[in-house]
Scaffold this active site. Structure first.
Site, short mmCIF file in Angstrom:
data_model
loop_
_atom_site.label_atom_id
_atom_site.label_comp_id
_atom_site.label_asym_id
_atom_site.label_seq_id
_atom_site.Cartn_x
_atom_site.Cartn_y
_atom_site.Cartn_z
N ASN A 148 -10.57 -2.16 -5.54
CA ASN A 148 -9.73 -1.22 -6.31
C ASN A 148 -10.21 -1.08 -7.75
O ASN A 148 -9.95 -0.06 -8.41
CB ASN A 148 -8.27 -1.67 -6.33
CG ASN A 148 -7.57 -1.63 -5.00
OD1 ASN A 148 -6.64 -2.40 -4.76
ND2 ASN A 148 -7.97 -0.73 -4.10
N ASP A 201 0.84 -1.20 0.00
CA ASP A 201 0.00 0.00 0.00
C ASP A 201 0.87 1.26 0.00
O ASP A 201 2.01 1.22 0.47
CB ASP A 201 -0.92 -0.03 1.23
CG ASP A 201 -2.06 0.96 1.10
OD1 ASP A 201 -2.39 1.36 -0.03
OD2 ASP A 201 -2.62 1.34 2.15
C1 IPE Z 1 -5.21 -2.58 -0.21
O1 IPE Z 1 -4.95 -1.23 -0.33
C2 IPE Z 1 -5.11 -3.26 -1.54
C3 IPE Z 1 -3.77 -3.34 -2.10
C4 IPE Z 1 -2.66 -2.95 -1.51
C5 IPE Z 1 -3.68 -3.93 -3.42
P1 IPE Z 1 -6.14 -0.16 -0.41
O2 IPE Z 1 -5.48 1.18 -0.53
O3 IPE Z 1 -7.11 -0.53 -1.47
O4 IPE Z 1 -6.84 -0.34 1.01
P2 IPE Z 1 -7.70 0.67 1.87
O5 IPE Z 1 -8.71 1.31 0.95
O6 IPE Z 1 -6.75 1.68 2.45
O7 IPE Z 1 -8.31 -0.17 2.95
C1 IPE Z 2 -1.64 0.31 -3.32
O1 IPE Z 2 -1.42 1.66 -3.39
C2 IPE Z 2 -1.84 -0.31 -4.69
C3 IPE Z 2 -3.26 -0.51 -5.01
C4 IPE Z 2 -4.21 -0.40 -4.15
C5 IPE Z 2 -3.58 -0.88 -6.38
P1 IPE Z 2 -2.61 2.70 -3.36
O2 IPE Z 2 -2.99 3.04 -4.76
O3 IPE Z 2 -3.72 2.27 -2.47
O4 IPE Z 2 -1.86 3.94 -2.73
P2 IPE Z 2 -2.43 4.94 -1.64
O5 IPE Z 2 -2.84 4.11 -0.45
O6 IPE Z 2 -3.57 5.66 -2.27
O7 IPE Z 2 -1.26 5.81 -1.34
MG MG Z 3 -4.08 2.50 -0.46
#
Ligand code: IPE
Ligand code: IPE
Ligand code: MG
Length: 230
Positions: free
Chosen positions: A64, A16
């Site tokens: 996502n 993340d």
């Molecule tokens: C979790 O991250 C999913 C991945 C790292 C692929 P998210 O950014 O989607 O999770 P939340 O929304 O903070 O819970």
């Molecule tokens: C994790 O990074 C990767 C995916 C969820 C695809 P994020 O895209 O959630 O990055 P932040 O949490 O918004 O920084």
């Molecule tokens: Mg995230």
């Protein structure tokens, strides 16, 4: 091989913070995902060098997929863009690859690329090292789908039957989540029942080999009791 007394057999990476990493560098979120992809290959490779047998990476949740189309399309395009470096890295480490999740939700050309990656690394299947990539994945859906597939077979199920029918039929030992949040976000809820959970404030693109070593060192010091008194 590792200097640590106890290395997790199965490491989960909730990668993340890609978007926030990019924004903090004045870049579009998509650049963070590109950096995250490159970093995933390097951190997972290092984990195998340290003696980890299975690495499960959370690349994209089903939730996502509801982000803006341009971001989703970019993340998916990385599967094709990094097809060769991914293969090269894991061929060198003699690791086989498996993709888990609702792959039917992905565009045909992405599915075809994932399938080709699996085929190209299939020769390493019996050597004991696997990278699982969870993409369009959600643990609740996985659990409900597993229940339904077992109901169709029409017999009472044991925990063992249930676990072996999951898309990832292995318990996790250590789960690392980067990006500062202390939650699982629908990541292999069943398989994490006794996992050690490690949360890092680093955004994923900044979580490198040194940071992984720190997490492995922390893991080596944990006492895993599984409900017993030790
Ligand atoms: C979790 O991250 C999913 C991945 C790292 C692929 P998210 O950014 O989607 O999770 P939340 O929304 O903070 O819970
Ligand atoms: C994790 O990074 C990767 C995916 C969820 C695809 P994020 O895209 O959630 O990055 P932040 O949490 O918004 O920084
Ligand atoms: Mg995230």
């Amino acid at each position: 091989m590792s200097d640590f007394a106890f290395v997790p057999k199965h490491l989960g990476l909730i990668m993340d913070g890609n978007g926030r990493w990019a924004l903090s560098h004045g870049l579009p979120r998509t650049d963070g995902h590109t950096r995250g992809m490159v970093n995933m290959i390097s951190v997972a490779s290092h984990a195998f060098d340290m003696g980890v047998k299975t690495v499960t990476c959370y690349s994209m949740s089903t939730e996502n997929l509801n982000r803006e189309k341009s971001e989703v399309d970019h993340i998916l395009s990385l599967v094709i863009k990094y097809f060769d470096p991914f293969l090269e890295a894991f061929r060198q480490k003699r690791v086989c690859a498996k993709f888990v999740g609702q792959l039917e939700l992905l565009p045909e050309e992405i599915r075809a690329s994932l399938k080709r990656t699996e085929e190209q690394l299939k020769e390493f299947e019996d050597l004991g090292r696997t990278i699982y990539i969870a993409i369009a994945y959600g643990s609740r859906t996985e659990i409900v789908n597993t229940v339904n597939s077992l109901i169709e077979k029409g017999k009472a199920v044991t925990e063992q039957d249930f676990q072996s029918s999951l898309s990832l039929p292995h318990n996790l030992d250590l789960v690392i989540r980067t990006g500062g949040e202390s939650r699982l976000s629908n990541f292999f809820l069943y398989q994490c029942a006794y996992a050690e959970l490690y949360f890092s404030d680093k955004f994923f693109p900044d979580f490198g080999e040194r940071e992984l070593d720190e997490a492995l060192e922390w893991y080596a010091g944990r006492s895993r009791r599984y409900g017993l008194v030790k």
